[in-house]
Design an enzyme around this catalytic site. Structure first.
Site, short mmCIF file in Angstrom:
data_model
loop_
_atom_site.label_atom_id
_atom_site.label_comp_id
_atom_site.label_asym_id
_atom_site.label_seq_id
_atom_site.Cartn_x
_atom_site.Cartn_y
_atom_site.Cartn_z
N SER A 135 0.83 -1.14 -0.16
CA SER A 135 0.09 0.12 -0.02
C SER A 135 0.87 1.11 0.09
O SER A 135 0.28 2.42 -0.01
CB SER A 135 -0.97 0.05 1.37
OG SER A 135 -0.19 -0.13 2.45
N ASN A 174 -2.36 -2.45 13.19
CA ASN A 174 -3.67 -2.12 13.46
C ASN A 174 -4.19 -1.07 13.98
O ASN A 174 -4.86 -0.08 13.64
CB ASN A 174 -4.46 -3.41 13.87
CG ASN A 174 -4.03 -4.51 12.76
OD1 ASN A 174 -3.52 -4.37 11.78
ND2 ASN A 174 -4.80 -5.80 13.24
N THR A 205 -38.60 28.53 -10.15
CA THR A 205 -39.00 27.11 -9.66
C THR A 205 -39.55 26.31 -10.88
O THR A 205 -39.73 26.84 -11.93
CB THR A 205 -40.22 26.96 -8.82
OG1 THR A 205 -41.44 27.52 -9.26
CG2 THR A 205 -40.03 27.85 -7.51
N SER A 216 -13.13 26.17 -27.69
CA SER A 216 -13.29 25.01 -28.59
C SER A 216 -12.36 24.94 -29.67
O SER A 216 -12.00 26.05 -30.11
CB SER A 216 -14.74 25.03 -29.28
OG SER A 216 -14.81 24.23 -30.47
N LYS A 252 -16.62 29.99 -29.17
CA LYS A 252 -16.89 29.18 -28.21
C LYS A 252 -16.14 29.62 -26.68
O LYS A 252 -15.04 29.71 -26.80
CB LYS A 252 -16.78 27.73 -28.01
CG LYS A 252 -17.96 27.10 -29.01
CD LYS A 252 -19.22 27.00 -28.34
CE LYS A 252 -19.50 25.96 -27.26
NZ LYS A 252 -19.42 24.76 -27.65
N ASN A 283 -16.22 28.20 -22.98
CA ASN A 283 -17.09 27.21 -22.47
C ASN A 283 -16.78 27.14 -20.65
O ASN A 283 -15.64 27.37 -20.46
CB ASN A 283 -16.65 25.58 -22.89
CG ASN A 283 -17.01 25.42 -24.34
OD1 ASN A 283 -18.16 26.04 -24.92
ND2 ASN A 283 -15.99 24.72 -24.79
N TYR A 288 -9.65 -6.15 12.64
CA TYR A 288 -9.17 -5.79 11.47
C TYR A 288 -9.22 -6.91 10.38
O TYR A 288 -9.28 -8.04 10.46
CB TYR A 288 -7.63 -5.27 11.83
CG TYR A 288 -7.02 -4.81 10.33
CD1 TYR A 288 -7.09 -3.70 10.00
CD2 TYR A 288 -6.35 -5.79 9.61
CE1 TYR A 288 -6.34 -3.23 8.83
CE2 TYR A 288 -5.62 -5.21 8.58
CZ TYR A 288 -5.76 -4.06 8.21
OH TYR A 288 -5.22 -3.62 6.74
N GLN A 320 -7.59 -1.81 4.05
CA GLN A 320 -6.67 -1.10 3.36
C GLN A 320 -7.24 -0.26 2.27
O GLN A 320 -6.58 0.70 1.45
CB GLN A 320 -5.65 -2.08 2.87
CG GLN A 320 -4.52 -1.48 2.30
CD GLN A 320 -3.14 -2.41 2.02
OE1 GLN A 320 -2.62 -2.70 2.84
NE2 GLN A 320 -3.09 -2.74 0.74
N LYS A 339 -8.44 4.08 1.96
CA LYS A 339 -7.61 5.22 1.49
C LYS A 339 -7.60 5.90 0.39
O LYS A 339 -7.92 7.16 0.36
CB LYS A 339 -5.88 4.85 1.98
CG LYS A 339 -5.81 4.57 3.46
CD LYS A 339 -4.22 3.92 3.76
CE LYS A 339 -4.11 3.30 4.84
NZ LYS A 339 -5.15 1.97 4.77
N1 ARG Z 1 -1.44 -1.42 5.03
C1 ARG Z 1 -2.65 -1.71 6.05
C2 ARG Z 1 -3.72 -1.09 5.79
O1 ARG Z 1 -3.79 0.08 5.30
C3 ARG Z 1 -1.81 -1.51 7.41
C4 ARG Z 1 -2.26 -2.37 8.41
C5 ARG Z 1 -1.82 -3.76 8.28
N2 ARG Z 1 -2.25 -4.56 9.20
C6 ARG Z 1 -2.35 -5.78 9.02
N3 ARG Z 1 -2.69 -6.63 9.89
N4 ARG Z 1 -1.49 -6.25 7.97
O2 ARG Z 1 -4.70 -1.37 6.36
#
Ligand code: ARG
Length: 458
Positions: free
Chosen positions: A22, A110, A155, A277, A283, A285, A317, A322, A325
């Site tokens: 990640s 976690n 309206t 354009s 134009k 835009n 968890y 993951q 994000k």
């Molecule tokens: N990259 C993981 C996430 O964003 C971090 C946590 C990883 N925890 C694990 N037990 N693999 O969630």
């Protein structure tokens, strides 16, 4: 180097590693991961897991790392580590050797990632709150400039009753005020620290989690470790705030796109926020506004994404989390850009007052005034409504606005109408009558602008 090699005899497949890692997106949590680590170093020192001298050396190294990642945040993204936590820990070990390996005592990725995201959201909320305020200020000043410019209010996108441009602009200031309060409230609910919850069952060391929470700027420590590491409510909630606010911005954009169309021609957008354009030379835009309207979709998508990812996830968890994000980062960046772009669009917008006034006069938007006039002559409102309907049909047939009908023409349909009807048909009279709180009467609009100027520190 992975953080967990001991149990494994085989290397991870490169394709799995790429799928699993990640760092390519969570590098954005670098600053928060380091801040959280500094907090944790203090916490474990206070219960004697590391000495005070070791704590100082860890913190100095973490601060140094913070400086280097701040100089080039994106540079970390393809450093080849599993995630930002592995990156920070590995860099720390590089710097201070074996001492760096002590930092993870009693901590898990976690509770670490849960803490990092909250710290990141908190910082981002500050930026967003200030962008909301900035747009509110811009709108209020625009409202003040065009306070008395008459335009049609709609309206069903049909001209309904005359309003002023200032009243239109202040409507969006109100929406943004609610967006601001919603986001502030989300921050308040979220600002509770999960660190010290470890993997799921809580840390095995007697750290003072409340002290740790306060060190990291949280209002309190969470009460349940299982909940702490599984909770991503705040992401759903912030994305909900973002979605509602983007809905407002999309309506703002759409109104301006309509007002900017050749058919309305109520305003002219600046060259700075429009594009041309490649084929049609005439134009200009409204791309900035169309993109605000369009980007609303991807912010809604992020909200649906996180809700769907979290649905039915078993405690505690799971790696599914993951996926929280990328949507969050993208949606908050997008919301932020759209708030700022909305303010930029207002920067040198030109309102074509002759067009807005002519449009407010056309379309029979003073028909309600005529009905109210009949009511003042003792005609029950329902009946007055019907009579005015007939008069509008007659006027349309004659190709005239109501105020151009003669008394004789009025009287053909309704004998109670006399000379004193004409002042009632003027726009200024229609505006002045709407003098209850929140109405479009000049003193109400002025007081709404005055209230917000004071509230926004203008
Ligand atoms: N990259 C993981 C996430 O964003 C971090 C946590 C990883 N925890 C694990 N037990 N693999 O969630």
């Amino acid at each position: 180097m992975a953080l967990w090699g001991g149990r494994f005899t085989q290397e991870a497949d490169a394709r799995f590693k790429d799928f699993n890692d990640s760092l390519k997106f969570d590098y954005r949590l670098a600053q928060q991961d380091i801040e959280g680590s500094i907090g944790w170093a203090r916490a474990i020192a206070s219960v004697g897991i590391i000495s005070s001298d070791e704590k100082d050396r860890l913190i100095a190294a973490l601060e140094k790392l913070l400086e280097s990642v701040s100089a080039d945040p994106h540079g970390i993204a393809d450093a080849g580590f599993e995630d930002i936590h592995s990156y920070v820990e590995s860099r720390l070990i590089e710097e201070v050797g074996d001492l760096g390996k002590k930092l993870h005592t009693g901590r898990s990725r976690n509770d670490q990632v849960a803490t990092d995201i909250k710290l990141w959201c908190r910082a981002q909320i500050e930026v967003l709150l200030s962008s909301i305020r900035n747009l509110q200020r811009k709108l209020t000043l625009t409202a003040e400039t065009y306070q008395n410019v008459v335009m049609p209010g709609y309206t069903h996108l049909q001209r309904a009753q005359p309003i002023v441009f200032g009243h239109w602009a202040m409507a969006y200031v109100e929406m943004l005020e609610r967006d601001y309060l919603r986001l502030e409230n989300a921050r308040r609910l979220m600002n509770i620290c999960p660190l010290g919850s470890a993997a799921l069952a809580g840390t095995a060391y007697p750290v003072d989690r409340e002290q740790l929470a306060h060190d990291l700027g949280f209002d309190d420590a969470t009460r349940n470790s299982l909940d702490s590491v599984s909770d991503r409510d705040h992401i759903a909630e912030i994305l909900s705030c973002a979605s509602i606010s983007m809905m407002h911005l999309s309506r703002f954009a759409e109104d301006l796109i309509i007002y900017n169309s050749g058919e309305s021609a109520f305003l002219e957008l600046s060259d700075r926020v429009t594009s041309g354009s490649s084929l049609m030379p005439q134009k200009k835009n409204p791309d900035a506004l169309e993109l605000i309207r369009g980007k609303t979709g991807r912010v809604y998508g992020a909200l649906m994404g996180i809700l769907t990812t979290l649905k039915a996830l078993p405690l505690a968890y799971d790696k599914d989390m993951q996926e929280d994000k990328e949507g969050l980062f993208d949606a908050l960046d997008t919301w932020h850009d759209c708030l700022d772009m909305s303010a930029l669009v207002l920067e040198d917008i030109k309102i074509r007052t002759e067009r807005t006034t002519a449009a407010a006069k056309g379309g029979y938007s003073n028909a309600t005034e005529l009905a109210d006039y009949l009511v003042s002559k003792g005609v029950p409102f329902r009946e007055a409504h019907h009579i005015v309907g007939e008069l509008v049909v007659y006027a349309i047939g004659e190709g005239k606005p109501l105020e151009d009908l003669s008394v004789a023409e009025f009287q053909k349909i309704c004998p109670v109408i006399v000379d004193d009807v004409y002042p009632c048909l003027e726009i200024s009279s229609a505006l002045a009558k709407r003098c209850a709180k929140g109405g479009v009467a000049p003193q109400q609009v002025a007081s709404a602008i005055g209230f917000m100027k004071n509230h926004l520190g203008l």
